[in-house]
Write an enzyme that holds these catalytic residues in place. Structure first.
Site, mmCIF file in Angstrom:
data_model
loop_
_atom_site.group_PDB
_atom_site.id
_atom_site.type_symbol
_atom_site.label_atom_id
_atom_site.label_comp_id
_atom_site.label_asym_id
_atom_site.label_seq_id
_atom_site.Cartn_x
_atom_site.Cartn_y
_atom_site.Cartn_z
ATOM 1 C CD GLU A 1 55.712 -6.848 -12.291
ATOM 2 O OE1 GLU A 1 56.238 -5.730 -12.199
ATOM 3 O OE2 GLU A 1 54.565 -7.011 -12.708
ATOM 4 N NE ARG B 1 50.917 -2.440 -8.996
ATOM 5 C CZ ARG B 1 51.071 -1.531 -9.952
ATOM 6 N NH1 ARG B 1 50.927 -1.871 -11.225
ATOM 7 N NH2 ARG B 1 51.391 -0.286 -9.662
ATOM 8 C CG HIS C 1 54.940 -3.606 -14.943
ATOM 9 N ND1 HIS C 1 54.803 -3.873 -13.597
ATOM 10 C CD2 HIS C 1 54.142 -2.538 -15.183
ATOM 11 C CE1 HIS C 1 53.962 -3.000 -13.047
ATOM 12 N NE2 HIS C 1 53.553 -2.180 -13.999
HETATM 13 P P1 NDP Z 1 40.998 3.440 -10.381
HETATM 14 O O1 NDP Z 1 41.130 3.681 -8.917
HETATM 15 O O2 NDP Z 1 40.470 4.520 -11.257
HETATM 16 O O3 NDP Z 1 40.080 2.146 -10.639
HETATM 17 C C1 NDP Z 1 40.154 0.998 -9.871
HETATM 18 C C2 NDP Z 1 38.925 0.148 -10.151
HETATM 19 O O4 NDP Z 1 39.054 -1.073 -9.431
HETATM 20 C C3 NDP Z 1 37.615 0.790 -9.703
HETATM 21 O O5 NDP Z 1 36.633 0.544 -10.672
HETATM 22 C C4 NDP Z 1 37.287 0.071 -8.400
HETATM 23 O O6 NDP Z 1 35.877 0.057 -8.211
HETATM 24 C C5 NDP Z 1 37.860 -1.318 -8.694
HETATM 25 N N1 NDP Z 1 38.206 -2.061 -7.482
HETATM 26 C C6 NDP Z 1 39.049 -1.686 -6.486
HETATM 27 N N2 NDP Z 1 39.086 -2.625 -5.524
HETATM 28 C C7 NDP Z 1 38.251 -3.617 -5.925
HETATM 29 C C8 NDP Z 1 37.857 -4.854 -5.364
HETATM 30 N N3 NDP Z 1 38.319 -5.271 -4.179
HETATM 31 N N4 NDP Z 1 36.974 -5.605 -6.050
HETATM 32 C C9 NDP Z 1 36.474 -5.199 -7.231
HETATM 33 N N5 NDP Z 1 36.823 -4.044 -7.834
HETATM 34 C C10 NDP Z 1 37.701 -3.260 -7.179
HETATM 35 O O7 NDP Z 1 42.443 2.966 -10.853
HETATM 36 P P2 NDP Z 1 43.097 3.050 -12.310
HETATM 37 O O8 NDP Z 1 42.118 2.561 -13.314
HETATM 38 O O9 NDP Z 1 43.707 4.394 -12.508
HETATM 39 O O10 NDP Z 1 44.301 1.989 -12.124
HETATM 40 C C11 NDP Z 1 44.031 0.663 -11.720
HETATM 41 C C12 NDP Z 1 45.308 -0.086 -11.393
HETATM 42 O O11 NDP Z 1 45.968 -0.460 -12.583
HETATM 43 C C13 NDP Z 1 46.378 0.699 -10.620
HETATM 44 O O12 NDP Z 1 46.105 0.717 -9.236
HETATM 45 C C14 NDP Z 1 47.645 -0.054 -10.949
HETATM 46 O O13 NDP Z 1 47.891 -1.047 -9.989
HETATM 47 C C15 NDP Z 1 47.335 -0.731 -12.284
HETATM 48 N N6 NDP Z 1 48.164 -0.188 -13.375
HETATM 49 C C16 NDP Z 1 49.048 -0.991 -14.043
HETATM 50 C C17 NDP Z 1 49.844 -0.477 -15.043
HETATM 51 C C18 NDP Z 1 50.835 -1.326 -15.761
HETATM 52 O O14 NDP Z 1 51.890 -0.817 -16.126
HETATM 53 N N7 NDP Z 1 50.554 -2.587 -16.036
HETATM 54 C C19 NDP Z 1 49.794 0.931 -15.415
HETATM 55 C C20 NDP Z 1 48.796 1.686 -14.697
HETATM 56 C C21 NDP Z 1 48.026 1.128 -13.718
HETATM 57 P P3 NDP Z 1 35.209 -0.033 -6.733
HETATM 58 O O15 NDP Z 1 35.950 0.951 -5.878
HETATM 59 O O16 NDP Z 1 33.756 0.276 -6.949
HETATM 60 O O17 NDP Z 1 35.405 -1.442 -6.290
#
Ligand code: NDP
Length: 321
Positions: free
Chosen positions: A260, A231, A278
């Site tokens: 965006e 994001r 995006h």
């Molecule tokens: P997941 O929930 O599977 O993974 C999120 C990861 O981020 C976890 O490893 C989590 O680990 C980590 N995380 C969350 N908060 C924090 C933090 N504050 N500090 C450090 N690490 C953090 O999500 P997905 O992989 O399925 O998707 C991730 C994101 O990608 C979506 O939420 C979306 O916003 C974005 N996305 C963008 C797309 C695009 O079109 N460009 C398409 C699809 C997704 P932990 O909880 O241990 O911190």
């Protein structure tokens, strides 16, 4: 028995609408604005299918709402706290897009490092014939170390691809992930310090706001490449423009932006960035799979009382059958 009534505010993939029509009564409005649904109509709505924003005011306007089926894995557009307070389940579309988004991340990385879009423009503009070979790319993937900020579903799919490229891999998340062979760093700055490619794939949350800031970019260093497919919220764009201009980092590839579809002129003017609108999950096949999951969540909820992919904040089952 009356069929459940599903509200669709704004634009959503037409496949969602077509499939929903088979099982539900549909109400469509131009945007998620309470003024567009009369109270009497709103009282009959028990589900929402939405791509984009659904705020607390809209949720409050729907007294019988049970489920919000949101298109996309990131559900930051939906006011989940407002839903959770009322026991409304929110669903997203995880996993079905992992490979597509990871593919795009790798494509964007290659475009950024090897300047492939610029090379194609060179060819199309006749410069190959006129001026000769395209200039060598100053950067290469060879010998680099990659750091993944967010090793979740998509982060893992990116890591697996990077393994195939022969790169060392490290990551930062709040909690180390068990059973992965990659090096964990407990802070983002420490990760940036240890690598020269930083790939961001974290959700939009209060904690991730502008975490890729001037300090993190400095730690990434003058040979550093930033890729963001998560994001735009996560990046301090002014700090990024300054870092790219002043050689604090070498290059950046971005699929997502803070506001965006507005992309800052400061980024557009730079030669060392690769920019995409995006599109990380934007293939017909993957968007169809996401559309199907939006619909299947609603069907599962009303048929069996259990959504397929509820978000962690709303682990509810249906009270009335
Ligand atoms: P997941 O929930 O599977 O993974 C999120 C990861 O981020 C976890 O490893 C989590 O680990 C980590 N995380 C969350 N908060 C924090 C933090 N504050 N500090 C450090 N690490 C953090 O999500 P997905 O992989 O399925 O998707 C991730 C994101 O990608 C979506 O939420 C979306 O916003 C974005 N996305 C963008 C797309 C695009 O079109 N460009 C398409 C699809 C997704 P932990 O909880 O241990 O911190």
């Amino acid at each position: 028995m009356n069929r459940p009534r599903i509200l669709i505010p704004g634009i959503i993939r037409e496949r969602v609408v077509e499939r929903l029509k088979d099982a539900f009564d549909i109400v469509r409005i131009d945007s998620a604005d309470p003024a567009l649904v009369a109270r009497s109509e709103a009282a009959a709505v028990s589900g929402v299918a939405v791509s984009g924003r659904l705020d607390a005011a809209m949720i409050a306007h729907l007294p019988a709402l049970e489920i919000i089926s949101s298109f996309g894995v990131g559900y930051d557009g939906v006011d989940v706290s407002a839903a959770a307070e009322r026991g409304i389940v929110v669903t997203n579309t995880p996993d079905v897009l992992n490979d597509e988004v990871a593919d795009t991340a790798i494509g964007l990385l290659l475009n950024t490092v090897r300047r492939l879009p610029q090379a194609e423009t060179w060819l199309r503009e006749g410069r190959w014939q006129r001026d000769g070979a395209f200039p060598l790319s100053p950067l290469s993937l060879r010998g680099r170390k990659a750091g993944i900020y967010g090793l979740g579903r998509i982060g893992m799919a990116i890591a697996r691809r990077l393994e195939g490229f022969g790169l060392d891999i490290a990551y930062h998340t709040r909690q180390p992930r068990e059973g992965v062979p990659y090096t964990y760093h407990s802070s983002l700055t420490a990760l940036a310090q240890a690598v020269d490619i930083l790939i961001a794939i974290v959700p939009k949350t209060p904690e991730t706001h502008r975490t890729i800031n001037a300090d993190v970019l400095k730690a990434l260093g003058s040979n550093g490449v930033l890729i963001n497919v998560g994001r735009g919220w996560t990046v301090d764009e002014s700090a990024l423009v300054a870092a790219l201009k002043n050689g604090v980092i070498a290059a950046a590839g971005l699929d997502v932006f803070y506001d965006e579809p507005n992309v800052p002129d400061g980024l557009l003017d730079l030669p060392n960035v690769s920019l995409l609108p995006h599109v990380a999950s934007a293939s017909v096949a993957t968007r169809d799979a996401m559309a199907d999951l939006v619909v299947d969540n609603l069907i599962a909820w009303f048929d069996r009382g259990q959504a397929l992919t509820p978000v962690p904040e709303t682990p509810f089952t249906r009270k009335s059958g």
